[in-house]
Design a protein around this motif. Sequence first.
Motif, PDB file in Angstrom:
ATOM      1  N   LEU A 150      -0.753  -0.205   0.583  1.00  0.00           N
ATOM      2  CA  LEU A 150      -1.497  -1.395   0.184  1.00  0.00           C
ATOM      3  C   LEU A 150      -2.459  -1.055  -0.948  1.00  0.00           C
ATOM      4  O   LEU A 150      -2.545  -1.768  -1.958  1.00  0.00           O
ATOM      5  CB  LEU A 150      -2.271  -1.968   1.386  1.00  0.00           C
ATOM      6  CG  LEU A 150      -3.260  -3.093   1.100  1.00  0.00           C
ATOM      7  CD1 LEU A 150      -2.571  -4.296   0.466  1.00  0.00           C
ATOM      8  CD2 LEU A 150      -3.985  -3.532   2.386  1.00  0.00           C
ATOM      9  N   LEU A 151      -3.170   0.075  -0.807  1.00  0.00           N
ATOM     10  CA  LEU A 151      -4.099   0.483  -1.871  1.00  0.00           C
ATOM     11  C   LEU A 151      -3.337   0.684  -3.179  1.00  0.00           C
ATOM     12  O   LEU A 151      -3.799   0.270  -4.251  1.00  0.00           O
ATOM     13  CB  LEU A 151      -4.824   1.777  -1.471  1.00  0.00           C
ATOM     14  CG  LEU A 151      -5.775   2.344  -2.530  1.00  0.00           C
ATOM     15  CD1 LEU A 151      -6.891   1.350  -2.854  1.00  0.00           C
ATOM     16  CD2 LEU A 151      -6.366   3.681  -2.103  1.00  0.00           C
ATOM     17  N   ARG A 152      -2.143   1.291  -3.079  1.00  0.00           N
ATOM     18  CA  ARG A 152      -1.347   1.508  -4.305  1.00  0.00           C
ATOM     19  C   ARG A 152      -0.979   0.171  -4.947  1.00  0.00           C
ATOM     20  O   ARG A 152      -1.047   0.020  -6.165  1.00  0.00           O
ATOM     21  CB  ARG A 152      -0.067   2.280  -3.976  1.00  0.00           C
ATOM     22  CG  ARG A 152      -0.302   3.736  -3.684  1.00  0.00           C
ATOM     23  CD  ARG A 152       1.027   4.518  -3.629  1.00  0.00           C
ATOM     24  NE  ARG A 152       0.778   5.828  -3.092  1.00  0.00           N
ATOM     25  CZ  ARG A 152       1.262   6.283  -1.933  1.00  0.00           C
ATOM     26  NH1 ARG A 152       2.065   5.526  -1.198  1.00  0.00           N
ATOM     27  NH2 ARG A 152       0.963   7.477  -1.506  1.00  0.00           N
ATOM     28  N   ARG A 153      -0.580  -0.777  -4.118  1.00  0.00           N
ATOM     29  CA  ARG A 153      -0.222  -2.088  -4.673  1.00  0.00           C
ATOM     30  C   ARG A 153      -1.415  -2.719  -5.381  1.00  0.00           C
ATOM     31  O   ARG A 153      -1.289  -3.285  -6.463  1.00  0.00           O
ATOM     32  CB  ARG A 153       0.253  -3.034  -3.555  1.00  0.00           C
ATOM     33  CG  ARG A 153       1.650  -2.804  -3.058  1.00  0.00           C
ATOM     34  CD  ARG A 153       2.223  -4.045  -2.370  1.00  0.00           C
ATOM     35  NE  ARG A 153       1.447  -4.518  -1.228  1.00  0.00           N
ATOM     36  CZ  ARG A 153       1.515  -3.997   0.004  1.00  0.00           C
ATOM     37  NH1 ARG A 153       2.309  -2.970   0.235  1.00  0.00           N
ATOM     38  NH2 ARG A 153       0.791  -4.506   0.981  1.00  0.00           N
ATOM     39  N   LEU A 154      -2.597  -2.611  -4.750  1.00  0.00           N
ATOM     40  CA  LEU A 154      -3.788  -3.236  -5.332  1.00  0.00           C
ATOM     41  C   LEU A 154      -4.173  -2.548  -6.638  1.00  0.00           C
ATOM     42  O   LEU A 154      -4.570  -3.190  -7.613  1.00  0.00           O
ATOM     43  CB  LEU A 154      -4.946  -3.208  -4.330  1.00  0.00           C
ATOM     44  CG  LEU A 154      -4.711  -4.027  -3.050  1.00  0.00           C
ATOM     45  CD1 LEU A 154      -5.847  -3.823  -2.052  1.00  0.00           C
ATOM     46  CD2 LEU A 154      -4.542  -5.508  -3.367  1.00  0.00           C
ATOM     47  N   LEU A 155      -4.048  -1.227  -6.677  1.00  0.00           N
ATOM     48  CA  LEU A 155      -4.375  -0.484  -7.908  1.00  0.00           C
ATOM     49  C   LEU A 155      -3.398  -0.859  -9.021  1.00  0.00           C
ATOM     50  O   LEU A 155      -3.788  -1.048 -10.178  1.00  0.00           O
ATOM     51  CB  LEU A 155      -4.329   1.021  -7.643  1.00  0.00           C
ATOM     52  CG  LEU A 155      -5.445   1.595  -6.759  1.00  0.00           C
ATOM     53  CD1 LEU A 155      -5.122   3.033  -6.359  1.00  0.00           C
ATOM     54  CD2 LEU A 155      -6.790   1.534  -7.469  1.00  0.00           C
ATOM     55  N   THR A 156      -2.118  -0.950  -8.662  1.00  0.00           N
ATOM     56  CA  THR A 156      -1.117  -1.329  -9.656  1.00  0.00           C
ATOM     57  C   THR A 156      -1.421  -2.717 -10.207  1.00  0.00           C
ATOM     58  O   THR A 156      -1.300  -2.975 -11.409  1.00  0.00           O
ATOM     59  CB  THR A 156       0.291  -1.320  -9.005  1.00  0.00           C
ATOM     60  OG1 THR A 156       0.477  -0.041  -8.396  1.00  0.00           O
ATOM     61  CG2 THR A 156       1.377  -1.567 -10.029  1.00  0.00           C
ATOM     62  N   SER A 157      -1.842  -3.596  -9.328  1.00  0.00           N
ATOM     63  CA  SER A 157      -2.194  -4.946  -9.741  1.00  0.00           C
ATOM     64  C   SER A 157      -3.418  -4.947 -10.661  1.00  0.00           C
ATOM     65  O   SER A 157      -3.484  -5.695 -11.640  1.00  0.00           O
ATOM     66  CB  SER A 157      -2.453  -5.774  -8.479  1.00  0.00           C
ATOM     67  OG  SER A 157      -3.035  -6.991  -8.796  1.00  0.00           O
ATOM     68  N   MET A 158      -4.391  -4.067 -10.350  1.00  0.00           N
ATOM     69  CA  MET A 158      -5.573  -3.948 -11.220  1.00  0.00           C
ATOM     70  C   MET A 158      -5.170  -3.476 -12.608  1.00  0.00           C
ATOM     71  O   MET A 158      -5.677  -3.969 -13.625  1.00  0.00           O
ATOM     72  CB  MET A 158      -6.573  -2.932 -10.645  1.00  0.00           C
ATOM     73  CG  MET A 158      -7.375  -3.457  -9.490  1.00  0.00           C
ATOM     74  SD  MET A 158      -8.541  -2.180  -8.928  1.00  0.00           S
ATOM     75  CE  MET A 158      -8.593  -2.585  -7.194  1.00  0.00           C
ATOM     76  N   ALA A 159      -4.265  -2.486 -12.645  1.00  0.00           N
ATOM     77  CA  ALA A 159      -3.846  -1.942 -13.939  1.00  0.00           C
ATOM     78  C   ALA A 159      -3.162  -3.025 -14.765  1.00  0.00           C
ATOM     79  O   ALA A 159      -3.428  -3.173 -15.970  1.00  0.00           O
ATOM     80  CB  ALA A 159      -2.901  -0.765 -13.718  1.00  0.00           C
ATOM     81  N   ALA A 160      -2.309  -3.834 -14.111  1.00  0.00           N
ATOM     82  CA  ALA A 160      -1.624  -4.913 -14.832  1.00  0.00           C
ATOM     83  C   ALA A 160      -2.629  -5.948 -15.310  1.00  0.00           C
ATOM     84  O   ALA A 160      -2.543  -6.445 -16.439  1.00  0.00           O
ATOM     85  CB  ALA A 160      -0.582  -5.568 -13.917  1.00  0.00           C
ATOM     86  N   ALA A 161      -3.616  -6.278 -14.446  1.00  0.00           N
ATOM     87  CA  ALA A 161      -4.621  -7.274 -14.822  1.00  0.00           C
ATOM     88  C   ALA A 161      -5.449  -6.772 -16.007  1.00  0.00           C
ATOM     89  O   ALA A 161      -5.798  -7.544 -16.910  1.00  0.00           O
ATOM     90  CB  ALA A 161      -5.526  -7.574 -13.627  1.00  0.00           C
ATOM     91  N   ALA A 162      -5.761  -5.455 -16.008  1.00  0.00           N
ATOM     92  CA  ALA A 162      -6.536  -4.893 -17.118  1.00  0.00           C
ATOM     93  C   ALA A 162      -5.757  -5.040 -18.423  1.00  0.00           C
ATOM     94  O   ALA A 162      -6.321  -5.395 -19.466  1.00  0.00           O
ATOM     95  CB  ALA A 162      -6.864  -3.427 -16.833  1.00  0.00           C
ATOM     96  N   ARG A 163      -4.449  -4.778 -18.356  1.00  0.00           N
ATOM     97  CA  ARG A 163      -3.623  -4.980 -19.558  1.00  0.00           C
ATOM     98  C   ARG A 163      -3.665  -6.440 -19.994  1.00  0.00           C
ATOM     99  O   ARG A 163      -3.858  -6.754 -21.173  1.00  0.00           O
ATOM    100  CB  ARG A 163      -2.171  -4.563 -19.266  1.00  0.00           C
ATOM    101  CG  ARG A 163      -1.907  -3.074 -19.449  1.00  0.00           C
ATOM    102  CD  ARG A 163      -0.395  -2.766 -19.517  1.00  0.00           C
ATOM    103  NE  ARG A 163       0.323  -3.211 -18.329  1.00  0.00           N
ATOM    104  CZ  ARG A 163       0.373  -2.531 -17.173  1.00  0.00           C
ATOM    105  NH1 ARG A 163      -0.256  -1.377 -17.065  1.00  0.00           N
ATOM    106  NH2 ARG A 163       1.049  -3.010 -16.139  1.00  0.00           N
ATOM    107  N   ASP A 164      -3.529  -7.373 -19.024  1.00  0.00           N
ATOM    108  CA  ASP A 164      -3.546  -8.808 -19.355  1.00  0.00           C
ATOM    109  C   ASP A 164      -4.856  -9.215 -20.016  1.00  0.00           C
ATOM    110  O   ASP A 164      -4.889 -10.111 -20.855  1.00  0.00           O
ATOM    111  CB  ASP A 164      -3.365  -9.669 -18.089  1.00  0.00           C
ATOM    112  CG  ASP A 164      -1.981  -9.529 -17.492  1.00  0.00           C
ATOM    113  OD1 ASP A 164      -1.104  -8.936 -18.153  1.00  0.00           O
ATOM    114  OD2 ASP A 164      -1.787 -10.001 -16.353  1.00  0.00           O
ATOM    115  N   CYS A 165      -5.941  -8.597 -19.589  1.00  0.00           N
ATOM    116  CA  CYS A 165      -7.262  -8.982 -20.096  1.00  0.00           C
ATOM    117  C   CYS A 165      -7.638  -8.191 -21.344  1.00  0.00           C
ATOM    118  O   CYS A 165      -8.682  -8.455 -21.949  1.00  0.00           O
ATOM    119  CB  CYS A 165      -8.338  -8.751 -19.036  1.00  0.00           C
ATOM    120  SG  CYS A 165      -8.176  -9.813 -17.605  1.00  0.00           S
TER     121      CYS A 165
END
Lengths: 337, 341, 68
Positions: A107-122
């Motif tokens: 779960l932590l890995r999924r959330l981190l991956t999601s953060m990384a994608a969001a950082a790219r989007d922003c």
Amino acid sequence: MDSDDSATIRLAHGGGGQAMRALIHGELLPILGAYAAADHDATVLGLPAGRLAFSSDSYVVQPLEFPGGDIGRLAVVGTANDLAMAGARPLHLSLALILEEGLPLPLLRRLLTSMAAAARDCGVTIVTGDTKVVERGRADGLYVTTSGLGVVEAPGPITASALRAGDALLLSGDLGRHGVAILAARHGLRLDPPLASDCAPLWPQVQQLLAAGVVPRFLRDLTRGGLAATLEELAMASGLDLRLQEPALPLLPAVTGTCALLGLEPLQLACEGRFLLAVEPRQLPRALALLSPAGGALVGQAQSPPPGLSPRVVLVTRFGSERLLPPTTGDLLPRIC
Amino acid sequence: MTGPWTLMEVCGGQTHALLRWGLDQLLPADLRLIHGPGCPVCVTPAERIDRALALAGQPGVIFCSYGDMLQVPGSRPGHDLLGLRARGADVRLLTTPLQALAVARDHPERQVVMLAVGFETTAPATALLARQALALGVPNLSLLVCHVRVVPAMRLIAADRATAVQGFLAAGHVAAVMGTAELQQLVDDHRLPVVVAGFGPDELLQAVGACRRQLQRGEARLDNAYASVVTADGNPRARRLLASVFEPADVPWRGLGLLPGGGLRLRGRYAVLDADRRFGILPPDASNHDGPCISGRILRGLARPLDCPAFGSACTPDHPLGAPMVSDEGACAAHLRYRRH
Amino acid sequence: MCLATAGVIVSVAEGDGGDPLWRSAEVDFGGVRQRVSLACLPTASVGDAVLVHVGLALALVDAAGGLP
């Protein structure tokens, strides 16, 4: 670090020793990428000339993952959006994690991956961070705090006190999707067709407005308390009545349907990718032309309150009658009557 | 005949809708609407709330409630279920009573208590829960029953010599279950117009118009302005379910006092589910005292929220002194939320 | 009192042994769906508009009579 899918966060992961180094170097850094201060507690940044915007926010949400987002995406997009609302281009974020012992590693890995994608989007980089672990039962899975730096590109200050009678009030899109995605998950309702949280970066829309010469008098993302809380604060801070045409408020049927079922006021639902914009009347056509393709709309106007009365938010119903926007209480408690 | 006419909308949901849609601004000038007692949150007596708080505070108890009741103060101001939860009680918010069955089965080692409030619209769902619990033999679920019946309250108001009420808008969702027979009886006994009303703005305006026409013509009839949902017979199956689990009882209403037949209690076969029996006498939370609240007069239509000196000053939704300020549906809260003062 | 909402039945689950006590439906309210007991409307079927209160369907709604 343990590659077993049943692996969980243990207290040692926050203890400053081998396990913590394995968590940071084996999980966080590879997933999050550009972590400038990997070998140091502080990051040294080169910043563009001009004025800076600086913002910080903490994120707690249940469920941690919901349709259209998760706490990780929320934490990155939310702080980047707070910068955008100051007319600033988001640049860098810090990331502080408080993990609960027993949090599943996948779960932590999924959330981190999601953060990384969001950082790219922003368009932001995560440049520094911190991790702590607390005993099981002392936190709700994980809490995230992000702080962000951005460089201001808006020509003037964007504050509630700049609002003038006659200014137009616009929304950047329809209301309440994020709140409904969370409420449905909490109360066993199924959204069909699926409805995702509106969680999205706002800077692209703001940048477009600025590039077209729109000077925002006021900008605010409609997060906690939704449009209702934003309007209430704006009315108080500006000393002006805000008069909204209720039929003009963009609301999806699933949003009004969920609110009807749970007895909630849709204007109090949080959005994570919508903002309220105030502009002077002659800028209205330009602003509206840019916002309406994404579902934005003109919803109302600022005006002087009646003599001797304090400023309020007034909704004009489809019958032409008026009511006040009820005060936001801060707790969305579903009711049956 | 000419007005002015005074109508009472009985149901709190209608009070809420009237103010939410600003319908009072659209009514003919010869019409005055007063808000009735149709809000179970408002009429649940303080001692029942005290009982709920006492039960929720028992070690091992999971206390289930609708969101409406979580912030209703008992006899001690500021003392409510949410506050109790903040101090460690296991208080859970439900949106249907059937969820309580799942909670009880998930936690067989704990006692689960459901706070069952509401009129005849809500009581069938409680009755269904009771039937299911007995059918499955769930031993750890009980009900704190606070169900009330709306027509006895209308009768009390109609019979009050001081009443200003000349016609009723009856609660459409109660009638969807109960049908219209008991409303017809009310019309026959008290010779005043009763119109079954829905909750949408157009439905409400229609109902108000129908009631006013009767008054102008000097008629006293039962009209159904919510025919899309309400039939004369209501829902016989829901009524049978209700009658199989509950029987009418004399119960106190906040503000109105003891109302003959004004509430429901579990029938003998279901008494095993009665939380009052299961937990026996608990230490009282505090003395029963409604303070300066004039809710009794407001609920009977003898006073309006603005007549109260505490309205909007000492008494606000954040610091309610009485029940009509607690619920969104309460006459005082609805006024304060939607009107400029 | 009584926040009730009208929705349309999209599917029906018969109870154990056909006992109406356990019959339920998924009801659509303009894009949001809830599981609802049909214990009090034993003949309601897919496509019917029903009035729902606290998870219990209480009445058939005559759409021609005006769905709110």
